[in-house]
Design an enzyme around this catalytic site. Structure first.
Site, PDB file in Angstrom:
ATOM      1  N   ASP A  98      39.215  24.537  37.105  1.00 54.49           N
ATOM      2  CA  ASP A  98      38.131  24.761  36.145  1.00 54.49           C
ATOM      3  C   ASP A  98      36.765  24.610  36.818  1.00 54.49           C
ATOM      4  OD1 ASP A  98      36.937  25.274  33.740  1.00 54.49           O
ATOM      5  OD2 ASP A  98      37.314  23.286  32.872  1.00 54.49           O
ATOM      6  N   ASN A 106      42.713  33.378  27.927  1.00 59.97           N
ATOM      7  CA  ASN A 106      41.679  34.009  28.765  1.00 59.97           C
ATOM      8  C   ASN A 106      41.447  35.492  28.449  1.00 59.97           C
ATOM      9  OD1 ASN A 106      42.338  32.024  31.776  1.00 59.97           O
ATOM     10  ND2 ASN A 106      40.806  31.726  30.171  1.00 59.97           N
TER      11      ASN A 106
HETATM   12  C1  FPP Z   1      38.120  28.492  35.191  1.00 57.24           C
HETATM   13  O1  FPP Z   1      36.780  28.708  35.467  1.00 57.24           O
HETATM   14  C2  FPP Z   1      39.037  29.316  35.926  1.00 57.24           C
HETATM   15  C3  FPP Z   1      39.749  30.409  35.476  1.00 57.24           C
HETATM   16  C4  FPP Z   1      39.392  31.311  34.387  1.00 57.24           C
HETATM   17  C5  FPP Z   1      41.000  30.753  36.100  1.00 57.24           C
HETATM   18  C6  FPP Z   1      41.118  30.473  37.563  1.00 57.24           C
HETATM   19  C7  FPP Z   1      40.790  31.628  38.370  1.00 57.24           C
HETATM   20  C8  FPP Z   1      40.539  31.566  39.700  1.00 57.24           C
HETATM   21  C9  FPP Z   1      40.584  30.321  40.483  1.00 57.24           C
HETATM   22  C10 FPP Z   1      40.141  32.771  40.429  1.00 57.24           C
HETATM   23  C11 FPP Z   1      41.219  33.674  40.851  1.00 57.24           C
HETATM   24  C12 FPP Z   1      42.581  33.099  40.982  1.00 57.24           C
HETATM   25  C13 FPP Z   1      43.506  33.618  41.797  1.00 57.24           C
HETATM   26  C14 FPP Z   1      44.883  33.066  41.830  1.00 57.24           C
HETATM   27  C15 FPP Z   1      43.169  34.720  42.685  1.00 57.24           C
HETATM   28  P1  FPP Z   1      35.835  28.963  34.229  1.00 57.24           P
HETATM   29  O2  FPP Z   1      35.404  30.388  34.301  1.00 57.24           O
HETATM   30  O3  FPP Z   1      36.511  28.563  32.972  1.00 57.24           O
HETATM   31  O4  FPP Z   1      34.661  27.986  34.560  1.00 57.24           O
HETATM   32  P2  FPP Z   1      33.581  27.390  33.528  1.00 57.24           P
HETATM   33  O5  FPP Z   1      34.340  26.493  32.571  1.00 57.24           O
HETATM   34  O6  FPP Z   1      32.662  26.634  34.420  1.00 57.24           O
HETATM   35  O7  FPP Z   1      32.938  28.567  32.852  1.00 57.24           O
END
Ligand code: FPP
Length: 241
Positions: free
Chosen positions: A15, A63
């Protein structure tokens, strides 16, 4: 090399990509790109520290509700990541396992995942679990449907069902339960991730945003885990006996 109290299975709620991007005045997708780099670091750190299974929450069922542009960019990133990293998994003899509703992912991603799961299925020391289109509640519903189907055709007697037989219907059927669940970015929630499987897992909350998560953070989580006592409902005296 793994110490005797190293967690065998670490699951991570990655996250903070968006906040990392905002902090660095960059578009959100750049945060996800840096997040993908952190995934590669975590995979290396897991193998180097003797953690046999690493499961990453890469895309949840919820998501899909993000802005369409972000969802498309995440799928693009995932496709590129897989094309680049699958040969690496094969080279390092890491088995890929996908958990989640596979069939709703873009077809070209399904093909990549399916081929990689097939190619790596005999590697039995290390594995990478990718939670894609995953949610615990959906997993339970899918498992209940499968149990019902098995009971209907006479494969099982529903009265004999216990957790051990039920878990065979979960996406994680052939994976050990996580010993340690890490969540980055200072948030303190499980967000529908491996809820049944984490019943006895230790939880580690890191303040670091996922794109900044590195081997030192990985090792700090393992060290914290190693210092804890897991009792599984028993007393300290019983554990030490
Ligand atoms: C949370 O960050 C993360 C995700 C939506 C999913 C994880 C995705 C990755 C690590 C990138 C790609 C993964 C792979 C396996 C290639 P957020 O967008 O919720 O962060 P925030 O809460 O700060 O907005």
């Amino acid at each position: 090399m793994a110490a005797s109290n190293t967690p065998k299975h670490i699951a991570i709620i990655m996250d903070g990509n968006g906040r990392w991007a905002a902090k660095n005045k960059l578009p959100r997708i750049e945060g996800h790109r840096r997040g993908a780099e952190a995934v590669k670091r975590a995979l290396r750190a897991a193998q180097e520290n003797g953690v046999k299974t690493l499961t990453l929450y890469a895309f949840s069922v919820e998501n899909w509700n993000r802005p369409k542009d972000e969802v498309l960019a995440l799928m693009d990133l995932l496709e590129r990541f897989l094309s680049e990293q699958i040969p690496e998994l094969i080279k390092r003899k890491i088995r890929l396992r996908v958990i989640g509703r596979y069939r709703e992912l873009p077809e070209r991603i399904q093909t990549l995942l399916h081929e990689a799961e097939e190619t790596t299925k005999d590697y039995d020391e290390y594995s990478l679990g990718l939670a894609l289109n995953y949610g615990s509640r959906t997993e339970v519903v899918d498992a209940v449907r499968a149990v019902n189907q098995a009971a209907t055709v006479g494969q099982i007697d529903i009265n004999d069902l216990d957790y051990n037989s039920f878990r065979q219907y979960l996406y994680t059927r052939d994976m050990p339960d996580p010993d340690l669940v890490i969540r980055t970015s200072g948030e303190c929630r499980l967000s529908n991730f491996l809820l049944l499987q984490s019943a006895y897992a230790e939880i580690y909350l890191s303040k670091v945003l996922w794109p900044d998560f590195d081997e030192a953070e990985f090792k700090a989580a393992i060290a914290e885990y190693s210092s804890r006592e897991r009792r599984y409902g028993k007393t300290t005296e019983q554990i030490k006996a």
